[in-house]
Design an enzyme around this catalytic site. Sequence first.
Site, PDB file in Angstrom:
ATOM      1  N   ARG A   1       0.832  -1.209   0.000  1.00 33.14           N
ATOM      2  CA  ARG A   1       0.000   0.000   0.000  1.00 33.14           C
ATOM      3  C   ARG A   1       0.860   1.250   0.000  1.00 33.14           C
ATOM      4  NH1 ARG A   1      -4.610   0.655   4.468  1.00 33.14           N
ATOM      5  NH2 ARG A   1      -2.806   1.108   5.778  1.00 33.14           N
TER       6      ARG A   1
ATOM      7  N   LYS B   1      -2.635   7.018   1.176  1.00 33.79           N
ATOM      8  CA  LYS B   1      -2.321   7.330   2.570  1.00 33.79           C
ATOM      9  C   LYS B   1      -1.237   8.407   2.520  1.00 33.79           C
ATOM     10  CE  LYS B   1      -1.880   4.866   6.913  1.00 33.79           C
ATOM     11  NZ  LYS B   1      -2.966   5.480   7.677  1.00 33.79           N
TER      12      LYS B   1
HETATM   13  N1  PLP Z   1      -9.002   4.974   7.396  1.00 36.50           N
HETATM   14  C1  PLP Z   1      -8.049   5.889   7.581  1.00 36.50           C
HETATM   15  C2  PLP Z   1      -8.314   7.283   7.187  1.00 36.50           C
HETATM   16  C3  PLP Z   1      -6.822   5.522   8.151  1.00 36.50           C
HETATM   17  O1  PLP Z   1      -5.869   6.436   8.341  1.00 36.50           O
HETATM   18  C4  PLP Z   1      -6.635   4.191   8.545  1.00 36.50           C
HETATM   19  C5  PLP Z   1      -5.383   3.785   9.186  1.00 36.50           C
HETATM   20  O2  PLP Z   1      -4.482   3.311   8.559  1.00 36.50           O
HETATM   21  C6  PLP Z   1      -7.659   3.265   8.310  1.00 36.50           C
HETATM   22  C7  PLP Z   1      -8.837   3.697   7.737  1.00 36.50           C
HETATM   23  C8  PLP Z   1      -7.515   1.819   8.675  1.00 36.50           C
HETATM   24  O3  PLP Z   1      -6.656   1.182   7.778  1.00 36.50           O
HETATM   25  P1  PLP Z   1      -5.757  -0.024   8.223  1.00 36.50           P
HETATM   26  O4  PLP Z   1      -6.662  -1.081   8.723  1.00 36.50           O
HETATM   27  O5  PLP Z   1      -5.050  -0.443   6.985  1.00 36.50           O
HETATM   28  O6  PLP Z   1      -4.838   0.474   9.263  1.00 36.50           O
END
Ligand code: PLP
Length: 286
Positions: free
Chosen positions: A50, A149
Amino acid sequence: LLIYLNGKFVPKDEAKVSVYDHGFLYGDGVFEGIRAYNGRVFKLKEHVDRLYDSAKAIAMDIPVTREEMTEIILEALRKNNLKDAYIRPIVSRGIGDLGLDPRKCGKPSVIVIAQGWGAMYGDLYEVGLTGVSVCVRRNAPDALSPNIKSLNYLNNILAKIEANEKGGDEAIFLDHNGFVCEGSGDNIFVVKDDRVLTPFTISNLKGITRATAIELLDEMGYKVIESNLGLFDLYTADEIFVTGTAAESAPVTRLDGRVIGTGKPGPLTMKMVEAFAKITQSTGTQ
Ligand code: PLP
């Protein structure tokens, strides 16, 4: 604490980047949030992939290979003797001038911070979080996609400020059409009449914990339905839970002054919390 900074591990106090780094000047860069449990990094490949997808989407070449990045992350744990940790890889555009143009930037800066970490919400896993739907909207997918991200987390911060002001534990984002997206740092699931629903990923970060939750629920015999959801669906849900690397899997028992379901973490949510704890303790890269 030793922090990886552009090719070497340096003590925390020496881990500094230039004020001309476009990550600082413009939030031009990408990051990841990863957890290690009992010395094993959970879903390492997924997080590394990712990170590179986020970089690709902002047209930035990460100056180390995926294999090297993987090794740096594992080395950051070893060097600091960490077993239960939060790991934060960051890649910013690098040092440029005061203009926006990324062509002026040299090599992207690569940073990996690893530090000790426990459960994010403490006692709240037992009582449930209080959610607040916020006025600030999640990025639209036609602009800065929420799938990236990026170091531009200002709208998430504004959402958090709004939730803090209203006495909530987590903010719930809507998109510009009023559909529910996700929390400020986690994805959202709704249980209603024995069905489990979650928003499509076009409007939110493709959470790695979300994907894990979908697999775990599948094993429990629940086929998760991706759907457009409105606040009505949340207010009238039997259960709500959020998933994320930092939050893990956490119940939401109050939202905008409404009690969700019985007001206590629901049975499926509790099964999820348990199943998630089991998988994080029993899998991962070391
Ligand atoms: N949504 C946002 C905006 C985030 O910053 C995160 C954190 O990483 C998530 C969702 C959850 O994603 P993950 O399960 O990959 O950590």
